[in-house]
Scaffold this motif. Structure first.
Motif, PDB file in Angstrom:
ATOM      1  N   GLY A  13      31.634   2.353  52.203  1.00  0.00           N
ATOM      2  CA  GLY A  13      31.990   2.514  51.034  1.00  0.00           C
ATOM      3  C   GLY A  13      31.163   3.148  49.692  1.00  0.00           C
ATOM      4  O   GLY A  13      31.625   3.714  48.584  1.00  0.00           O
ATOM      5  N   GLU A  14      30.615   2.232  50.051  1.00  0.00           N
ATOM      6  CA  GLU A  14      28.591   2.838  48.813  1.00  0.00           C
ATOM      7  C   GLU A  14      28.720   4.594  49.268  1.00  0.00           C
ATOM      8  O   GLU A  14      28.065   4.875  47.781  1.00  0.00           O
ATOM      9  CB  GLU A  14      27.680   1.842  48.999  1.00  0.00           C
ATOM     10  CG  GLU A  14      27.887   0.539  48.934  1.00  0.00           C
ATOM     11  CD  GLU A  14      26.132  -0.476  48.919  1.00  0.00           C
ATOM     12  OE1 GLU A  14      25.498   0.238  50.248  1.00  0.00           O
ATOM     13  OE2 GLU A  14      26.251  -1.343  48.288  1.00  0.00           O
ATOM     14  N   ALA A  15      28.275   5.021  50.450  1.00  0.00           N
ATOM     15  CA  ALA A  15      27.885   6.294  50.153  1.00  0.00           C
ATOM     16  C   ALA A  15      29.608   6.931  49.265  1.00  0.00           C
ATOM     17  O   ALA A  15      28.659   8.050  48.933  1.00  0.00           O
ATOM     18  CB  ALA A  15      27.009   6.334  51.691  1.00  0.00           C
ATOM     19  N   GLY A  16      30.602   7.091  49.662  1.00  0.00           N
ATOM     20  CA  GLY A  16      31.664   7.764  49.728  1.00  0.00           C
ATOM     21  C   GLY A  16      31.288   7.738  48.119  1.00  0.00           C
ATOM     22  O   GLY A  16      31.983   8.283  47.113  1.00  0.00           O
ATOM     23  N   ARG A  17      31.370   6.160  46.978  1.00  0.00           N
ATOM     24  CA  ARG A  17      31.635   6.701  45.969  1.00  0.00           C
ATOM     25  C   ARG A  17      30.401   7.441  45.759  1.00  0.00           C
ATOM     26  O   ARG A  17      30.444   7.805  44.008  1.00  0.00           O
ATOM     27  CB  ARG A  17      31.396   4.439  45.164  1.00  0.00           C
ATOM     28  CG  ARG A  17      32.715   3.946  46.439  1.00  0.00           C
ATOM     29  CD  ARG A  17      33.497   2.787  45.214  1.00  0.00           C
ATOM     30  NE  ARG A  17      31.386   1.612  45.717  1.00  0.00           N
ATOM     31  CZ  ARG A  17      32.206   1.142  46.975  1.00  0.00           C
ATOM     32  NH1 ARG A  17      32.779   0.837  47.304  1.00  0.00           N
ATOM     33  NH2 ARG A  17      30.947   0.036  46.994  1.00  0.00           N
ATOM     34  N   ALA A  18      29.299   7.301  45.891  1.00  0.00           N
ATOM     35  CA  ALA A  18      27.932   7.641  45.163  1.00  0.00           C
ATOM     36  C   ALA A  18      28.388   9.713  44.694  1.00  0.00           C
ATOM     37  O   ALA A  18      27.923   9.286  44.464  1.00  0.00           O
ATOM     38  CB  ALA A  18      26.700   6.954  46.133  1.00  0.00           C
ATOM     39  N   LEU A  19      28.927   9.933  46.290  1.00  0.00           N
ATOM     40  CA  LEU A  19      29.104  11.313  46.629  1.00  0.00           C
ATOM     41  C   LEU A  19      30.322  11.146  45.990  1.00  0.00           C
ATOM     42  O   LEU A  19      30.084  12.925  45.160  1.00  0.00           O
ATOM     43  CB  LEU A  19      29.845  11.249  48.588  1.00  0.00           C
ATOM     44  CG  LEU A  19      28.061  11.533  49.098  1.00  0.00           C
ATOM     45  CD1 LEU A  19      28.938  11.539  50.142  1.00  0.00           C
ATOM     46  CD2 LEU A  19      27.635  12.800  48.798  1.00  0.00           C
ATOM     47  N   GLU A  20      30.855  10.655  45.189  1.00  0.00           N
ATOM     48  CA  GLU A  20      32.237  10.899  44.556  1.00  0.00           C
ATOM     49  C   GLU A  20      31.757  11.017  43.219  1.00  0.00           C
ATOM     50  O   GLU A  20      32.221  11.836  42.224  1.00  0.00           O
ATOM     51  CB  GLU A  20      33.344   9.910  44.028  1.00  0.00           C
ATOM     52  CG  GLU A  20      35.038  10.155  44.595  1.00  0.00           C
ATOM     53  CD  GLU A  20      35.584   9.000  44.058  1.00  0.00           C
ATOM     54  OE1 GLU A  20      35.892   8.570  42.772  1.00  0.00           O
ATOM     55  OE2 GLU A  20      36.102   8.544  45.363  1.00  0.00           O
ATOM     56  N   LEU A  21      30.757  10.556  42.311  1.00  0.00           N
ATOM     57  CA  LEU A  21      29.779   9.965  41.800  1.00  0.00           C
ATOM     58  C   LEU A  21      29.056  11.114  41.229  1.00  0.00           C
ATOM     59  O   LEU A  21      29.274  12.121  40.372  1.00  0.00           O
ATOM     60  CB  LEU A  21      29.714   8.736  40.949  1.00  0.00           C
ATOM     61  CG  LEU A  21      28.112   9.137  40.055  1.00  0.00           C
ATOM     62  CD1 LEU A  21      29.615   9.023  38.684  1.00  0.00           C
ATOM     63  CD2 LEU A  21      27.533   8.083  40.278  1.00  0.00           C
ATOM     64  N   LEU A  22      28.737  11.976  42.676  1.00  0.00           N
ATOM     65  CA  LEU A  22      27.743  13.704  42.632  1.00  0.00           C
ATOM     66  C   LEU A  22      28.300  14.184  42.608  1.00  0.00           C
ATOM     67  O   LEU A  22      27.952  15.338  42.223  1.00  0.00           O
ATOM     68  CB  LEU A  22      26.597  13.035  44.017  1.00  0.00           C
ATOM     69  CG  LEU A  22      25.745  14.113  43.783  1.00  0.00           C
ATOM     70  CD1 LEU A  22      24.509  14.190  43.018  1.00  0.00           C
ATOM     71  CD2 LEU A  22      24.861  13.686  45.034  1.00  0.00           C
ATOM     72  N   SER A  23      29.673  14.572  43.373  1.00  0.00           N
ATOM     73  CA  SER A  23      30.552  15.269  43.016  1.00  0.00           C
ATOM     74  C   SER A  23      30.799  15.820  41.548  1.00  0.00           C
ATOM     75  O   SER A  23      30.971  17.566  41.750  1.00  0.00           O
ATOM     76  CB  SER A  23      31.582  15.408  44.045  1.00  0.00           C
ATOM     77  OG  SER A  23      32.978  14.462  42.971  1.00  0.00           O
ATOM     78  N   GLY A  24      30.283  15.300  41.072  1.00  0.00           N
ATOM     79  CA  GLY A  24      31.069  16.201  38.756  1.00  0.00           C
ATOM     80  C   GLY A  24      30.003  16.320  38.334  1.00  0.00           C
ATOM     81  O   GLY A  24      30.332  17.227  37.329  1.00  0.00           O
ATOM     82  N   TYR A  25      28.694  16.251  39.458  1.00  0.00           N
ATOM     83  CA  TYR A  25      27.481  16.923  38.994  1.00  0.00           C
ATOM     84  C   TYR A  25      27.050  18.209  39.080  1.00  0.00           C
ATOM     85  O   TYR A  25      26.829  18.174  40.608  1.00  0.00           O
ATOM     86  CB  TYR A  25      26.352  16.076  39.110  1.00  0.00           C
ATOM     87  CG  TYR A  25      24.835  16.374  38.583  1.00  0.00           C
ATOM     88  CD1 TYR A  25      25.103  16.234  37.203  1.00  0.00           C
ATOM     89  CD2 TYR A  25      24.154  16.644  39.292  1.00  0.00           C
ATOM     90  CE1 TYR A  25      23.493  16.639  36.595  1.00  0.00           C
ATOM     91  CE2 TYR A  25      22.556  16.910  38.368  1.00  0.00           C
ATOM     92  CZ  TYR A  25      22.554  17.188  37.077  1.00  0.00           C
ATOM     93  OH  TYR A  25      21.583  17.684  36.511  1.00  0.00           O
ATOM     94  N   GLU A  26      27.318  18.529  37.991  1.00  0.00           N
ATOM     95  CA  GLU A  26      26.619  20.636  38.772  1.00  0.00           C
ATOM     96  C   GLU A  26      25.496  21.076  37.180  1.00  0.00           C
ATOM     97  O   GLU A  26      25.538  22.001  37.588  1.00  0.00           O
ATOM     98  CB  GLU A  26      27.693  21.367  38.122  1.00  0.00           C
ATOM     99  CG  GLU A  26      28.605  20.966  39.265  1.00  0.00           C
ATOM    100  CD  GLU A  26      30.268  22.152  38.882  1.00  0.00           C
ATOM    101  OE1 GLU A  26      29.807  22.912  38.423  1.00  0.00           O
ATOM    102  OE2 GLU A  26      31.638  21.505  39.665  1.00  0.00           O
ATOM    103  N   GLY A  27      24.873  19.826  37.384  1.00  0.00           N
ATOM    104  CA  GLY A  27      23.197  20.493  36.103  1.00  0.00           C
ATOM    105  C   GLY A  27      23.632  20.425  34.797  1.00  0.00           C
ATOM    106  O   GLY A  27      24.906  19.641  34.666  1.00  0.00           O
ATOM    107  N   GLY A  28      22.605  20.086  34.117  1.00  0.00           N
ATOM    108  CA  GLY A  28      22.867  20.024  32.754  1.00  0.00           C
ATOM    109  C   GLY A  28      22.029  18.446  32.385  1.00  0.00           C
ATOM    110  O   GLY A  28      22.108  17.573  33.327  1.00  0.00           O
TER     111      GLY A  28
END
Length: 70
Positions: free
Chosen positions: A3-18
């Motif tokens: 679940g931690e990895a899933g939440r981490a990936l979900e948060l990361l999915s919105g990051y596209e740089g900057g």
């Protein structure tokens, strides 16, 4: 742990740089650690890049990012 990895990936999915949202270097560094624990090295590097976008002069983060490139 999965679940931690899933939440981490979900948060990361919105990051596209900057500048990431939230702009919290420690949070992004933690996301990187969680992803590394799940053998997601490429995603961990992106999370560390997000941490460095917030705190580009943080020596600890710079060292951790360099280790990801090895």
């Amino acid at each position: 742990a999965r679940g931690e990895a899933g939440r981490a990936l979900e948060l990361l999915s919105g990051y596209e740089g900057g500048l990431p949202e939230p702009a919290d270097a420690e949070l992004w560094a933690l996301v990187a650690v969680i992803l590394l624990e799940h053998d997601r090295k490429e995603e961990a590097a992106r999370a560390m890049d997000a941490a460095l976008a917030v705190a580009p002069d943080d020596e600890r983060l710079l060292r951790q990012r360099a280790m990801l490139q090895e």
